[in-house]
Design a protein around this motif. Structure first.
Motif: not given
Lengths: 628, 211, 275, 220
Positions: A82, A189, A253, A257, A261, A287, B26, B30-31, B33-35, B37-38, B41, B185
């Motif tokens: 990435r 994740f 975490v 999540v 979600t 957390v 997916e 959704l991705h 949203r995951i990011d 909320i992640g 946290l 994303e």
């Protein structure tokens, strides 16, 4: 279990990003860091020459060992790709066969089994240390180990259990079953999920290396300034707990999540299985509490490595700082050992009682209430430390107040058993034992939270008995309940029921006969972590030791059951041996890679057992399941 | 164990389960949203991490053990503090701008995220340079301990957080010449998180240099 | 279906057992518990324990009776599975339950505070004790070091001794401090426990009521010889104490002249790591 | 999964390996320095000769650490701190002290306690206490009521011993005292002077490792 076994020869399969290369690069990294540390010469570090113990070199060794380990396992591939501008992808290439268990695998079911085996391994080591401790205490003066080695054993036992077992239920069972229970295909994740496991394994290995560096004399609490004074074996404690903390934070975490979600359509918060509530409450504690531990340990590392004075009262610091930070983490820590147990027990009771979970809402309130309250009680660990004597009544009250939400959990259990049709299968036995053990643990906790009573028992074997009743009696019994309950789903093979029952009764009886006398020993004046005791306490100590050996033997019985059922007999289990209505049991065994072939839609909670009441025209008869 | 298969019997399924429905989908939402909320946290965890240092700061300051909380002369150079805080703040603004541009136009986030990356790295380097020019060492009492502990681990966390800035920048470089569709994303959550971490940096400047 | 009234049966069993067991626990077992009632602090702890036992016993009986009853009466063997009634909740139960547990907790915390208010019930209260003994007190400093306790009597010329003796029926004010790491001064029969922190004066109060000897142990892990940090102290008559302390002053005259001035805390050198 | 005999063999091998590892682990933890007996001198009297070296050198695993050594009945210096003495006897202890002073943290321990006559001799001179800042080590067994402070070699002494093995030709102090042993038992002894250079409070490393500055008096 899905996928094809590669036809390539073994040596070709060993080359690549896997555990083998992780270990090799980890060792290379360690020596590189070790060498690097010895190249650093500074005026302020000159004393390392007279100690023969270069903390900086050891710490750098651990850092680079960890980096090497993660590189070898392939954790840097994705971030590096990435960073070179490639797009996000959802999963690594999945290799089939056994190889998946020895590398970065993004399948949550593989990670669950990895966790189960890995945690079991370290649980075994921790338990073995307990046996050695009890062997030493057979006599009032040291006979087997020197005073120093005894302290190292005590420290290893406590640290291993408190560190590794925090993920004891979330690691194997929540990773495996939470996505299944909420109708998801994966965790939010998946790479982080795998990372949490390998971090935990690296941490355990690092802790064991303390034996090569002289051990550490501080116990699992690692109080300052003894930790500054300790041999450089203590550095492995720092890295162990910091990595465990990191692993816990990421695990937490990921759990939260995922639950927020990825729930299937129709799975409202009011229908979420109670086990998932236990898991995410634990995750929330992880957390918020674990980073405090990491910070406190990094401060210790700084005090030891670069001569800061966070915890030296003679140089502008304070040992109270460590105690406050440590217990600010440490008290939530003991609840994050207990909460998954609440979840497991309440999840399993309805299945074997053939009734819906009684009082779902108050069960959730109890679990969340315990989680939140646990942040406001940490100073009860400092009741005789000389800190804030005017705040004691408050902490006494807040600590005792924890028994209110815990009481709700008991109420839900009692309500579920009322007029139930109880089937005594092995998981149910462990759940019912949980209530017994946790009641004793909780009641003794009330004694410890009451300051006058605590003055007599603080830091004694009474405390030891108390937290073994809550953690071993709570977490470990729930852990075994979960194993017996879910192994048929995880491996497609049920554990032998008869051996399981023998295991249960041996463990339950020897557990109580080990830890109940410790209350008396504590009251009679035996402090924790001592290698000597007055000779009049020897009969009771011997009784405890022998019981502890039986308890250890019961664990071997369990291992024998595992080997017998899973390796020798291998009798396939029915797809849903407990007749559970929960979503994870509706999938085929083994669970396919994608979990569900269609998107599940949920229209009720998973506890719709039982015979609905026949409508009666008159007010229904009183069936209040009130306790006495 | 791959030889083991047990056919699941559809009749065992209760009414609560699999129903003919749409296939798994997916979505990018959704991705995102995951990011989001992640990151919230992780942000909470980061706050608790630095909370420990804030607590250490005020606790040791109030105790002043042995009169050695902050002996005379233990003052970090103000110029560096301002420089680092300003670089962090500007970096956060640049990256927020990059996310906004990407959201609105689907391109053009490369330059601002590059600027954000440079400024962030500059702040970290400036912090390292400051250590070489600081009039006290880690041995100089309570304040010095907190100062070094806090700033060192701030730099570590800032470098980790800059990962997503770099990812955005690298994605922009790779997407040069393409017309659309290359927005990484979770750019917006990443920008919010980086702004949050930079904000913690400014907060540490306020506490360590000004209070 | 002729279902018996289970709840009434449970209540009867519970009541009968509680009425028998609770007095036994409170009146017979509790008074024999350590730490006994030889001092004011130990007495505070014992009465707290007694009350807690008095409350815990009926609750424990309730739990055991309830679980045992349901587990026996509602058990089922083998297949095919019967299902229980699909009851899910009953507000009439959990509201009283919540109120009841909260009331018990409030009561316990209040009682604990009352006992604590009696000079801290023997626990270490730090340099500024919130609950203290007033009037004529004998200050005794406990100095913990790796790995021995020594004791200083500031009102007797600051003499330091290797043993602890206390006069009977006199208010004692312990000042617990440490020279290196954290220790904890625990004298179980006295009912005193106070952590020894370096650079901190941790004060604890006690009034011994009878002459006796008592054990002293370190109850905070302090390094290699933590398990060997034990000692025996004495509570003696006032005159015997005076005689003993003057003998100590004579015996330890050579060391006393080297001692630093009495202080509630000490920061001896060297403390840091250095070559 | 192979045939059953293969699986059983694998399990058996795993059990054997595990047992071997556990044995190694336990064996590593039960090792301690050798027990050295005092030299018999007369009926109910023994002679115990010790020396303290500022750095134990190649005789120990940690060369820069300060350490006690003991002379065995054959006259050989052994690196150990576990000494065996008879019960209800007189033990004449001679300590050759080669280390320089570090100073006592608690000056109270600078007075001799628990020896016969509550005194010691330093280079032939009878003493009851030494200035606490001159102390280099102590030989102290709190459960026997024994505390003997050992005076350090002055900084300006000629021919100081920097690293063991130190010979009696080098600068040293000779301290002698006599203790009367009582009941049999295993009594720990230790040094109270913060003499572990490079450790916080001078109390890590050799101060917390049996075989250097801590040990046992085995009264049999």
């Amino acid at each position: 279990m899905t996928g094809t076994v590669s036809a390539r020869p073994l040596w070709r399969r060993l080359i690549g990003f896997n555990l083998l290369w992780g270990i090799v690069l980890g060792i290379v990294g360690f020596y590189f860091g070790w060498w690097l540390g010895h190249q650093i010469h500074a005026e302020s570090l000159s004393f390392f020459e007279s100690t023969n113990q270069n903390d900086v070199a050891l710490m750098l060794g651990y850092v680079f060992a960890l980096v090497g380990f993660l590189v070898g396992l392939g954790f840097l591939n994705y971030p590096l790709s990435r960073m070179r501008g490639h797009r996000a992808t959802q999963a690594e290439k999945e290799e089939g066969g056994v190889g998946r268990y020895f590398t970065l695998c993004t399948d949550h079911k593989v990670v669950g089994i990895q966790y189960l085996v890995g945690i079991g391994f370290f649980f075994f080591i921790g338990g073995m240390n307990a046996m050695l401790i009890r062997a030493e205490l057979l006599r009032p003066s040291p006979q087997l180990f020197g005073a120093g080695n005894y302290l190292t054993l005590v420290g290893l036992h406590g640290t291993m259990m408190m560190g590794i077992m925090t993920s004891g239920i979330l690691g194997p069972f929540a990773n495996y079953f939470l996505p299944l229970m909420i109708g998801a295909r994966r965790m939010a994740f998946p790479r982080v999920e795998s990372l949490t496991f390998w971090l935990l394994m690296a941490a355990g290995a690092i802790l064991m290396t303390t034996l090569l560096f002289g051990g550490f004399p501080t116990g699992w609490t690692g109080y300052a300034p003894l930790n500054d004074e300790a041999n450089y074996g203590f550095d492995s404690y720092i890295f162990f707990f910091a990595l465990v903390g990191l692993s816990m934070t990421l695990l937490g975490v990921n759990m939260i999540v995922t639950t927020i979600t990825m729930r299937a359509p129709g799975l409202t918060w009011g229908r979420l299985p109670i086990f998932c509530w236990g898991a995410i409450s634990t995750a929330l504690l992880m957390v918020l509490a674990a980073p405090v531990l990491i910070a406190a340990l990094l401060m210790v590392a700084f005090d030891r490595g670069v001569q800061t004075s966070f915890f030296l009262s003679s140089a502008g610091g304070s040992p109270y700082l460590f105690q406050n930070l440590f217990w600010f983490f440490g008290h939530p820590e003991v609840y994050l050992l207990a909460l998954p147990g609440f979840g497991i027990v309440l999840e399993l009771l309805p299945v074997f009682a053939r009734k819906p979970l009684w009082g779902y809402r108050i069960a959730v309130a109890g679990i969340v209430g315990v989680a939140l309250l646990s942040f406001f009680v940490w100073q009860h660990h400092l009741f005789v430390s000389g800190l804030n004597s005017s705040l004691r009544p408050f902490y006494m009250f807040s600590t005792e107040a924890i028994s209110v939400p815990t009481g709700l959990i008991f109420l839900c259990g009692m309500g579920t058993l009322w007029r139930a049709k109880i089937r005594y299968r092995v998981p149910m036995l462990f759940c019912l034992a949980w209530f017994f053990n946790f009641f004793i643990g909780g009641a003794s906790g009330v004694f410890l939270s009451d300051v006058p009573s605590d003055v007599a028992t603080h830091g004694s074997f009474f405390v030891m008995a108390h937290f073994h009743y809550t953690i071993m009696g709570g977490l470990v019994f729930a852990f075994f309940a979960a194993i017996y309950y879910w192994v048929p789903k995880m491996f497609g093979i049920a554990l032998n029921e008869r051996l399981g029952k023998i295991h249960f009764w041996t463990m339950f009886i020897s557990f109580n006969s080990t830890f109940a006398p410790l209350f008396a020993l504590g009251l009679m004046g035996m402090p924790r972590r001592v290698v000597t005791y007055p000779s009049n306490l020897q009969p009771l100590n011997d009784w405890v030791s022998v019981s502890a050996f039986v308890l250890g033997a019961s664990m071997l019985l369990f291992l024998a059951n595992v080997v017998y059922s899973l390796v020798i007999v291998r009798k396939p289990a029915p797809a849903n041996p407990w007749d559970s209505h929960s979503l994870e049991w509706q999938t085929p065994t083994p669970v396919p890679l994608e979990n569900f072939d269609r998107q599940p839609v949920i229209d009720s909670d998973p506890y719709d057992y039982g015979v609905p009441p026949v409508p009666v025209p008159l007010p229904p008869p009183a069936e209040a399941p009130a306790p006495g | 164990m791959s030889d083991l298969t047990i056919p699941s019997d559809g009749s065992e399924m209760s009414d609560l389960t699999l129903r003919e429905s749409d296939v798994y989908a997916e979505t990018p939402e959704l991705h995102e949203r995951i990011d989001r909320i992640g990151f919230w946290l992780v942000g909470g965890a980061t706050v608790m991490f630095f909370f420990s240092f804030v607590f250490a700061y005020f606790y040791l300051r109030s105790l002043d053990s042995n009169g050695l909380w902050r002996p005379a002369g233990v003052d970090p150079p103000t110029a560096y503090g301002i420089l680092i805080a300003a670089a962090l703040a500007l970096s956060a603004l640049a990256f927020l701008y990059a996310a906004r541009v990407a959201r609105q136009r689907g391109r053009g986030w490369g330059l601002p995220s590059g600027v954000a990356l440079l400024l962030g790295l500059f702040a970290c380097v400036a912090q390292a340079v400051e250590y070489a020019h600081i009039p006290f060492g880690p041995q100089s009492g309570g304040y010095a301990s907190v100062f070094f502990g806090w700033t060192v681990f701030y730099v570590v966390i800032a470098l980790i957080s800059l990962y997503r800035v770099e990812v955005a920048f690298a994605a922009a470089l790779r997407a040069r010449g393409e017309e659309d569709g290359a927005v990484p994303e979770g750019l917006t959550p990443a920008a919010v998180y980086w702004a949050f971490v930079a904000g913690l940096g400014v907060l540490s400047w306020i506490i360590l240099y000004l209070v | 279906m002729n279902e018996p009234n289970h709840m009434r049966r449970i209540a009867i069993i519970w009541f009968a057992l509680s009425v028998i067991l609770t007095p036994i626990v409170v009146a017979v077992i509790a008074p024999t518990l350590p730490p006994g009632d030889a001092t004011s602090a130990a007495d505070n702890q014992l009465s707290d324990d007694t009350l807690l036992l008095g409350i815990v016993t009926p609750i424990a009986v309730a739990m055991i009776v309830y679980f045992a009853y349901t587990m026996i009466v509602f058990r089922r063997r083998g297949e095919p599975t019967e299902e229980g009634p699909a009851t899910r909740d009953n507000r009439a139960v959990h509201i009283p339950w919540l109120v009841g547990t909260t009331a018990i907790v409030l009561f316990l915390a209040t009682f604990g505070t009352v006992e604590l208010a009696d000079a801290g019930a023997g626990g270490g209260e730090g340099p500024e004790p919130a609950f203290k003994m007033t009037g004529d007190v004998l200050p005794v400093q406990v100095i913990a070091q790796q790995w021995e306790f020594t004791y200083r009597y500031p009102t007797y010329g600051g003499v330091e001794t290797a043993h602890l003796e206390l006069p009977v029926d006199k208010n004692v004010e312990f000042h617990v401090t440490s020279l290196d790491v954290i220790h904890s001064f625990w004298a179980p029969r006295l009912g005193v426990k106070a952590d020894a922190n370096p650079g901190v004066d941790n004060v604890a109060f006690v009034k011994p009521w009878q002459e006796m000897s008592f054990d002293i142990r370190c109850s905070e892990l302090c390094g290699l010889w933590h398990g060997y940090m034990f000692d025996t102290g004495q509570v003696v008559s006032e005159s015997a104490f005076e005689e003993w302390i003057h003998e100590q002053q004579r015996t330890f005259a050579p060391a006393t002249k080297f001692l630093p001035k009495y202080s509630t805390q000490y920061f001896p050198e060297p403390e840091r790591r250095a070559g | 999964m192979g045939p059953i005999w293969a699986r059983v063999t694998v399990i058996g091998a795993a059990v054997v390996v595990l047992a071997a590892l556990i044995a190694l682990y336990v064996g590593n933890l039960v090792t301690e320095p050798p027990t050295v007996s005092a030299t018999p001198a007369a009926a109910h009297e023994v002679q115990l000769k010790l020396k303290t070296e500022p750095a134990v050198g190649p005789q120990g695993a940690n060369a820069p650490w300060v350490s006690y050594l003991v002379q065995n009945p054959e006259g050989k210096w052994i690196h150990s701190t576990i000494y065996q003495v008879p019960a209800n006897s007189l033990v004449h202890v001679t300590v050759y002290q080669f280390d320089s002073d570090s100073g006592l943290r608690n000056p109270f321990l600078s007075q001799v306690q628990g020896t016969v006559g509550n005194t010691m001799t330093v280079d032939g001179k009878t003493m009851q206490a030494i200035p606490p800042e001159e102390a280099s080590h102590t030989f102290a067994a709190p459960q026997m009521g024994l505390i003997v402070p050992l005076r350090g070699v002055p900084e300006e002494a000629e021919n100081p011993c920097e690293e063991g093995p130190c010979s009696l030709k080098q600068a040293h102090e000779t301290i002698t005292f006599t203790i009367r042993t009582g009941k049999p038992g295993r009594y720990r002894w230790q040094c109270f002077v913060p003499c572990a250079a490079g450790f916080l409070a001078g109390f890590g490393g050799p101060m917390q490792t049996i075989g250097y500055m801590d040990g046992f008096l085995e009264v049999v």
